[in-house]
Motif scaffolding. Structure first.
Motif, mmCIF file in Angstrom:
data_model
loop_
_atom_site.group_PDB
_atom_site.id
_atom_site.type_symbol
_atom_site.label_atom_id
_atom_site.label_comp_id
_atom_site.label_asym_id
_atom_site.label_seq_id
_atom_site.Cartn_x
_atom_site.Cartn_y
_atom_site.Cartn_z
ATOM 1 N N LEU A 1 -1.827 -25.401 40.642
ATOM 2 C CA LEU A 1 -1.073 -26.647 40.760
ATOM 3 C C LEU A 1 0.413 -26.333 40.681
ATOM 4 N N THR A 2 1.170 -26.960 41.586
ATOM 5 C CA THR A 2 2.615 -26.796 41.591
ATOM 6 C C THR A 2 3.271 -28.169 41.622
ATOM 7 N N TYR A 3 4.525 -28.236 41.139
ATOM 8 C CA TYR A 3 5.203 -29.529 40.946
ATOM 9 C C TYR A 3 6.615 -29.476 41.507
ATOM 10 N N SER A 4 7.106 -30.658 41.902
ATOM 11 C CA SER A 4 8.460 -30.792 42.418
ATOM 12 C C SER A 4 8.966 -32.203 42.120
ATOM 13 N N THR A 5 10.289 -32.359 42.185
ATOM 14 C CA THR A 5 10.873 -33.693 41.994
ATOM 15 C C THR A 5 11.028 -34.437 43.318
ATOM 16 N N SER A 6 10.735 -33.761 44.436
ATOM 17 C CA SER A 6 10.776 -34.459 45.723
ATOM 18 C C SER A 6 9.613 -33.994 46.604
ATOM 19 N N ARG A 7 9.268 -34.831 47.557
ATOM 20 C CA ARG A 7 8.135 -34.558 48.454
ATOM 21 C C ARG A 7 8.313 -33.255 49.219
ATOM 22 N N THR A 8 9.551 -32.951 49.594
ATOM 23 C CA THR A 8 9.812 -31.758 50.404
ATOM 24 C C THR A 8 10.549 -30.674 49.620
ATOM 25 N N GLY A 9 10.676 -30.866 48.309
ATOM 26 C CA GLY A 9 11.431 -29.924 47.483
ATOM 27 C C GLY A 9 10.676 -28.637 47.215
ATOM 28 N N GLU A 10 11.294 -27.784 46.441
ATOM 29 C CA GLU A 10 10.666 -26.529 46.043
ATOM 30 C C GLU A 10 9.634 -26.819 44.955
ATOM 31 N N PHE A 11 8.400 -26.372 45.177
ATOM 32 C CA PHE A 11 7.317 -26.579 44.216
ATOM 33 C C PHE A 11 7.200 -25.343 43.328
ATOM 34 N N THR A 12 7.102 -25.579 42.005
ATOM 35 C CA THR A 12 6.964 -24.486 41.043
ATOM 36 C C THR A 12 5.789 -24.772 40.116
ATOM 37 N N THR A 13 5.423 -23.796 39.329
ATOM 38 C CA THR A 13 4.321 -23.975 38.376
ATOM 39 C C THR A 13 4.796 -24.617 37.070
ATOM 40 N N ASP A 14 6.107 -24.879 36.958
ATOM 41 C CA ASP A 14 6.636 -25.525 35.750
ATOM 42 C C ASP A 14 6.120 -26.956 35.663
ATOM 43 N N VAL A 15 5.371 -27.240 34.607
ATOM 44 C CA VAL A 15 4.796 -28.579 34.417
ATOM 45 C C VAL A 15 5.892 -29.518 33.903
ATOM 46 N N PRO A 16 6.123 -30.640 34.583
ATOM 47 C CA PRO A 16 7.172 -31.563 34.132
ATOM 48 C C PRO A 16 6.810 -32.215 32.793
ATOM 49 N N GLU A 17 7.840 -32.456 31.979
ATOM 50 C CA GLU A 17 7.632 -33.085 30.679
ATOM 51 C C GLU A 17 8.413 -34.383 30.526
ATOM 52 N N ASN A 18 9.548 -34.496 31.185
ATOM 53 C CA ASN A 18 10.416 -35.652 31.013
ATOM 54 C C ASN A 18 10.023 -36.807 31.918
ATOM 55 N N ALA A 19 10.421 -38.009 31.504
ATOM 56 C CA ALA A 19 10.148 -39.198 32.302
ATOM 57 C C ALA A 19 10.802 -39.063 33.666
ATOM 58 N N GLY A 20 10.098 -39.505 34.688
ATOM 59 C CA GLY A 20 10.617 -39.447 36.049
ATOM 60 C C GLY A 20 9.503 -39.457 37.066
ATOM 61 N N SER A 21 9.895 -39.373 38.333
ATOM 62 C CA SER A 21 8.957 -39.368 39.452
ATOM 63 C C SER A 21 8.797 -37.932 39.947
ATOM 64 N N TYR A 22 7.542 -37.515 40.175
ATOM 65 C CA TYR A 22 7.261 -36.132 40.561
ATOM 66 C C TYR A 22 6.218 -36.091 41.675
ATOM 67 N N TYR A 23 6.057 -34.882 42.233
ATOM 68 C CA TYR A 23 5.026 -34.621 43.247
ATOM 69 C C TYR A 23 4.264 -33.379 42.818
ATOM 70 N N MET A 24 2.969 -33.360 43.163
ATOM 71 C CA MET A 24 2.120 -32.236 42.815
ATOM 72 C C MET A 24 1.359 -31.799 44.065
ATOM 73 N N LYS A 25 1.160 -30.495 44.184
ATOM 74 C CA LYS A 25 0.326 -29.932 45.249
ATOM 75 C C LYS A 25 -0.736 -29.054 44.604
ATOM 76 N N ALA A 26 -1.913 -29.045 45.229
ATOM 77 C CA ALA A 26 -2.980 -28.120 44.833
ATOM 78 C C ALA A 26 -3.073 -27.061 45.922
ATOM 79 N N THR A 27 -3.068 -25.797 45.499
ATOM 80 C CA THR A 27 -3.073 -24.685 46.447
ATOM 81 C C THR A 27 -4.167 -23.697 46.068
ATOM 82 N N VAL A 28 -4.874 -23.199 47.078
ATOM 83 C CA VAL A 28 -5.806 -22.079 46.895
ATOM 84 C C VAL A 28 -5.233 -20.948 47.729
ATOM 85 N N PRO A 29 -4.754 -19.880 47.062
ATOM 86 C CA PRO A 29 -4.175 -18.764 47.817
ATOM 87 C C PRO A 29 -5.227 -18.086 48.697
ATOM 88 N N ALA A 30 -4.792 -17.637 49.852
ATOM 89 C CA ALA A 30 -5.685 -16.921 50.775
ATOM 90 C C ALA A 30 -6.035 -15.550 50.216
#
Length: 179
Positions: free
Chosen positions: A22-51
């Motif tokens: 699972l990766t997270y970002s603050t925008s739909r097209t932003g950079e996704f990282t494995t850092d889990v968000p903790e603060n209040a706000g709007s976020y996006y999550m992607k699920a990835t299975v590496p090849a």
């Protein structure tokens, strides 16, 4: 699903083959990282299975979720000596809340306005006591300064009496030495 600040994120993602990351970002097209968000706000999550050699790579589209601010009330907050505790956490003035004091007639209204990871307004109202001067406060008054000594003839009498007693002691001491 969206959660409230302080609650853990508990996303569920599964794939028939491979490990899901699972990766997270603050925008739909932003950079996704494995850092889990903790603060209040709007976020996006992607699920990835590496090849890999046995599995084709997979990536979900971004899924939006929100970490809602924790709503503070008189019931879940402790307000003491200008400090605020919520669920056992000491909040920081300026970052988590702003304290406003307003005086309306004899009423004093104290408002705690929460922001950032917290939301809501908590208000206390109390009757303000009139301002009182401390007992040891110096007050300037025109006129004489009370000293405990009566001015005029009594000052002269006291000074003369003290001089007379001193002279008697001096002469009495000399007569003893002469003998």
């Amino acid at each position: 699903e969206s959660v409230t600040y302080g609650e853990p994120l508990d996303p569920v993602a599964a794939a028939k083959y491979g490990m899901v990351q699972l990766t997270y970002s603050t925008s739909r097209t932003g950079e996704f990282t494995t850092d889990v968000p903790e603060n209040a706000g709007s976020y996006y999550m992607k699920a990835t299975v590496p090849a890999s050699a046995d599995v084709n790579g997979l990536e979900s589209g971004p899924v939006r979720f929100v970490i809602e601010p924790l709503y503070v009330t008189k019931h879940n907050g402790v307000f003491r000596n200008g400090e605020v505790l919520v669920n056992g956490t000491l909040l920081q003035a300026g970052r988590d809340y702003t304290k406003l004091v307003e005086r309306v007639g004899r009423q004093q209204i104290v408002r705690y306005v929460f922001h950032g990871n917290y939301a809501g307004v908590v208000e206390f109202s109390e009757t303000a006591m009139p301002a009182q001067k401390p007992e040891n406060e110096l007050v300037s008054r025109p006129g004489t300064v009370p000293t405990g000594v009566h001015a005029g003839a009594s000052v002269f009498v006291q000074t003369a009496l003290a001089s007379l007693i001193g002279m008697i002691g001096l002469f009495a001491g000399r007569k003893k030495k002469d003998r």
